[in-house]
Design a protein around this motif. Structure first.
Motif, PDB file in Angstrom:
ATOM      1  N   LYS A 237       0.802  -1.228   0.000  1.00 17.52           N
ATOM      2  CA  LYS A 237       0.000   0.000   0.000  1.00 17.52           C
ATOM      3  C   LYS A 237       0.834   1.277   0.000  1.00 17.52           C
ATOM      4  O   LYS A 237       0.388   2.310  -0.472  1.00 17.52           O
ATOM      5  N   GLU A 238       2.045   1.213   0.520  1.00 15.19           N
ATOM      6  CA  GLU A 238       2.866   2.418   0.587  1.00 15.19           C
ATOM      7  C   GLU A 238       3.501   2.781  -0.762  1.00 15.19           C
ATOM      8  O   GLU A 238       4.128   3.825  -0.891  1.00 15.19           O
ATOM      9  N   TYR A 239       3.328   1.936  -1.778  1.00 13.72           N
ATOM     10  CA  TYR A 239       3.883   2.201  -3.094  1.00 13.72           C
ATOM     11  C   TYR A 239       2.764   2.568  -4.065  1.00 13.72           C
ATOM     12  O   TYR A 239       1.624   2.139  -3.901  1.00 13.72           O
ATOM     13  N   PRO A 240       3.074   3.335  -5.110  1.00 13.29           N
ATOM     14  CA  PRO A 240       2.028   3.723  -6.063  1.00 13.29           C
ATOM     15  C   PRO A 240       1.520   2.519  -6.853  1.00 13.29           C
ATOM     16  O   PRO A 240       2.247   1.548  -7.070  1.00 13.29           O
ATOM     17  N   VAL A 241       0.266   2.596  -7.276  1.00 17.00           N
ATOM     18  CA  VAL A 241      -0.323   1.541  -8.096  1.00 17.00           C
ATOM     19  C   VAL A 241       0.336   1.564  -9.473  1.00 17.00           C
ATOM     20  O   VAL A 241       1.019   2.521  -9.840  1.00 17.00           O
ATOM     21  N   PHE A 242       0.096   0.520 -10.237  1.00 19.62           N
ATOM     22  CA  PHE A 242       0.669   0.455 -11.580  1.00 19.62           C
ATOM     23  C   PHE A 242       0.153   1.599 -12.444  1.00 19.62           C
ATOM     24  O   PHE A 242      -1.017   1.967 -12.379  1.00 19.62           O
ATOM     25  N   THR A 243       1.021   2.115 -13.283  1.00 17.12           N
ATOM     26  CA  THR A 243       0.638   3.150 -14.237  1.00 17.12           C
ATOM     27  C   THR A 243      -0.088   2.505 -15.418  1.00 17.12           C
ATOM     28  O   THR A 243      -0.133   1.273 -15.544  1.00 17.12           O
ATOM     29  N   TYR A 244      -0.589   3.339 -16.288  1.00 16.61           N
ATOM     30  CA  TYR A 244      -1.268   2.861 -17.502  1.00 16.61           C
ATOM     31  C   TYR A 244      -0.341   1.960 -18.309  1.00 16.61           C
ATOM     32  O   TYR A 244      -0.728   0.862 -18.725  1.00 16.61           O
ATOM     33  N   LYS A 245       0.900   2.398 -18.539  1.00 14.39           N
ATOM     34  CA  LYS A 245       1.844   1.622 -19.346  1.00 14.39           C
ATOM     35  C   LYS A 245       2.197   0.298 -18.677  1.00 14.39           C
ATOM     36  O   LYS A 245       2.335  -0.723 -19.342  1.00 14.39           O
ATOM     37  N   GLN A 246       2.334   0.301 -17.353  1.00 16.49           N
ATOM     38  CA  GLN A 246       2.644  -0.932 -16.630  1.00 16.49           C
ATOM     39  C   GLN A 246       1.488  -1.923 -16.718  1.00 16.49           C
ATOM     40  O   GLN A 246       1.697  -3.122 -16.914  1.00 16.49           O
ATOM     41  N   LYS A 247       0.260  -1.443 -16.572  1.00 19.92           N
ATOM     42  CA  LYS A 247      -0.904  -2.325 -16.697  1.00 19.92           C
ATOM     43  C   LYS A 247      -1.019  -2.868 -18.121  1.00 19.92           C
ATOM     44  O   LYS A 247      -1.308  -4.049 -18.321  1.00 19.92           O
ATOM     45  N   PHE A 248      -0.786  -2.013 -19.098  1.00 17.97           N
ATOM     46  CA  PHE A 248      -0.837  -2.422 -20.500  1.00 17.97           C
ATOM     47  C   PHE A 248       0.187  -3.532 -20.750  1.00 17.97           C
ATOM     48  O   PHE A 248      -0.117  -4.552 -21.374  1.00 17.97           O
ATOM     49  N   PHE A 249       1.401  -3.346 -20.246  1.00 17.62           N
ATOM     50  CA  PHE A 249       2.459  -4.348 -20.383  1.00 17.62           C
ATOM     51  C   PHE A 249       2.070  -5.647 -19.676  1.00 17.62           C
ATOM     52  O   PHE A 249       2.297  -6.740 -20.194  1.00 17.62           O
ATOM     53  N   PHE A 250       1.457  -5.533 -18.498  1.00 15.96           N
ATOM     54  CA  PHE A 250       1.010  -6.710 -17.751  1.00 15.96           C
ATOM     55  C   PHE A 250       0.004  -7.522 -18.571  1.00 15.96           C
ATOM     56  O   PHE A 250       0.132  -8.730 -18.715  1.00 15.96           O
ATOM     57  N   TYR A 251      -1.017  -6.862 -19.120  1.00 15.49           N
ATOM     58  CA  TYR A 251      -2.055  -7.561 -19.874  1.00 15.49           C
ATOM     59  C   TYR A 251      -1.517  -8.151 -21.180  1.00 15.49           C
ATOM     60  O   TYR A 251      -1.947  -9.211 -21.618  1.00 15.49           O
ATOM     61  N   LEU A 252      -0.575  -7.489 -21.814  1.00 15.13           N
ATOM     62  CA  LEU A 252      -0.038  -7.934 -23.097  1.00 15.13           C
ATOM     63  C   LEU A 252       1.025  -9.018 -22.947  1.00 15.13           C
ATOM     64  O   LEU A 252       1.246  -9.801 -23.869  1.00 15.13           O
ATOM     65  N   SER A 253       1.658  -9.103 -21.792  1.00 17.32           N
ATOM     66  CA  SER A 253       2.790 -10.026 -21.621  1.00 17.32           C
ATOM     67  C   SER A 253       2.391 -11.500 -21.684  1.00 17.32           C
ATOM     68  O   SER A 253       3.180 -12.329 -22.142  1.00 17.32           O
ATOM     69  N   GLY A 254       1.198 -11.859 -21.247  1.00 20.43           N
ATOM     70  CA  GLY A 254       0.746 -13.248 -21.346  1.00 20.43           C
ATOM     71  C   GLY A 254       0.624 -13.698 -22.796  1.00 20.43           C
ATOM     72  O   GLY A 254       1.197 -14.731 -23.180  1.00 20.43           O
ATOM     73  N   PRO A 255      -0.122 -12.949 -23.627  1.00 15.04           N
ATOM     74  CA  PRO A 255      -0.192 -13.326 -25.037  1.00 15.04           C
ATOM     75  C   PRO A 255       1.176 -13.332 -25.730  1.00 15.04           C
ATOM     76  O   PRO A 255       1.444 -14.206 -26.556  1.00 15.04           O
ATOM     77  N   ILE A 256       2.047 -12.402 -25.368  1.00 14.27           N
ATOM     78  CA  ILE A 256       3.381 -12.391 -25.963  1.00 14.27           C
ATOM     79  C   ILE A 256       4.146 -13.655 -25.584  1.00 14.27           C
ATOM     80  O   ILE A 256       4.812 -14.267 -26.422  1.00 14.27           O
ATOM     81  N   ALA A 257       4.044 -14.080 -24.327  1.00 14.79           N
ATOM     82  CA  ALA A 257       4.702 -15.319 -23.890  1.00 14.79           C
ATOM     83  C   ALA A 257       4.159 -16.508 -24.669  1.00 14.79           C
ATOM     84  O   ALA A 257       4.923 -17.390 -25.091  1.00 14.79           O
ATOM     85  N   SER A 258       2.848 -16.540 -24.897  1.00 11.90           N
ATOM     86  CA  SER A 258       2.241 -17.629 -25.674  1.00 11.90           C
ATOM     87  C   SER A 258       2.752 -17.623 -27.110  1.00 11.90           C
ATOM     88  O   SER A 258       3.055 -18.683 -27.672  1.00 11.90           O
TER      89      SER A 258
END
Length: 167
Positions: free
Chosen positions: A74-95
């Motif tokens: 909680k003491e750290y900032p939440v993911f930014t837009y780019k970080q969330k985008f990278f998170f969602y895209l990384s699974g398909p890229i791994a596949s």
């Protein structure tokens, strides 16, 4: 027949694990304080093999669905837009990367093993495609939103936020 069903379930489970590990690796890569949990099947931790790789914890079983959950203190900032985008895209890229690697490897292996590797490449490619389609999975596949739907919602929310902030 039973052996073939077991092989198919193992291929699907391994492909899903690679996909979800793509999300998990992205999570711990973009923030040094984040942790990731990979669940195969339900979100229950009971009766599953538990493996830990640094800040990634995996709860494994043979399954036809899976997901990755991340957490940030909680003491750290939440993911930014780019970080969330990278998170969602990384699974398909791994596949996709796994599919390409297995397809190339299948040309060097013959017989039944080569067929299994080629089929694994196909399953990974199918997972790449279906996870990028913006839709909600049926209940028997977890019932959650696909990565494509989450990316679409993220882009829409970001567009609306930018539109609102310029007014």
């Amino acid at each position: 027949m039973l052996f073939e069903i077991i092989i198919v379930l193992l291929i699907v489970s391994c492909s899903l694990f690679i996909h979800e590990m793509g999300h998990a690796v992205a999570t711990v890569t973009v923030s040094k304080n984040s942790k990731a949990e990979v669940f195969m099947g339900s979100s229950s931790k009971a009766n599953k093999l538990r493996l830990s790789f640094g800040r990634i914890t995996c709860y494994l079983t043979i399954a036809i669905s899976g997901y990755c959950e991340y957490s940030i203190p909680k003491e750290y900032p939440v993911f930014t837009y780019k970080q969330k985008f990278f998170f969602y895209l990384s699974g398909p890229i791994a596949s996709l990367l796994c599919s390409v690697a297995l397809f190339i490897a299948s040309h060097f292996v013959s017989g039944v093993a080569g067929n299994i590797i080629m089929n694994s490449a196909g399953v990974n490619f199918l997972l790449f495609i279906t996870s990028l389609i913006p839709w909600t999975y049926p209940r028997f596949l977890g019932g959650g939103p696909s990565d494509g739907l989450q990316i679409l919602n993220l882009v829409k929310a970001n567009r609306d936020e930018r539109k609102f902030s310029t007014q």
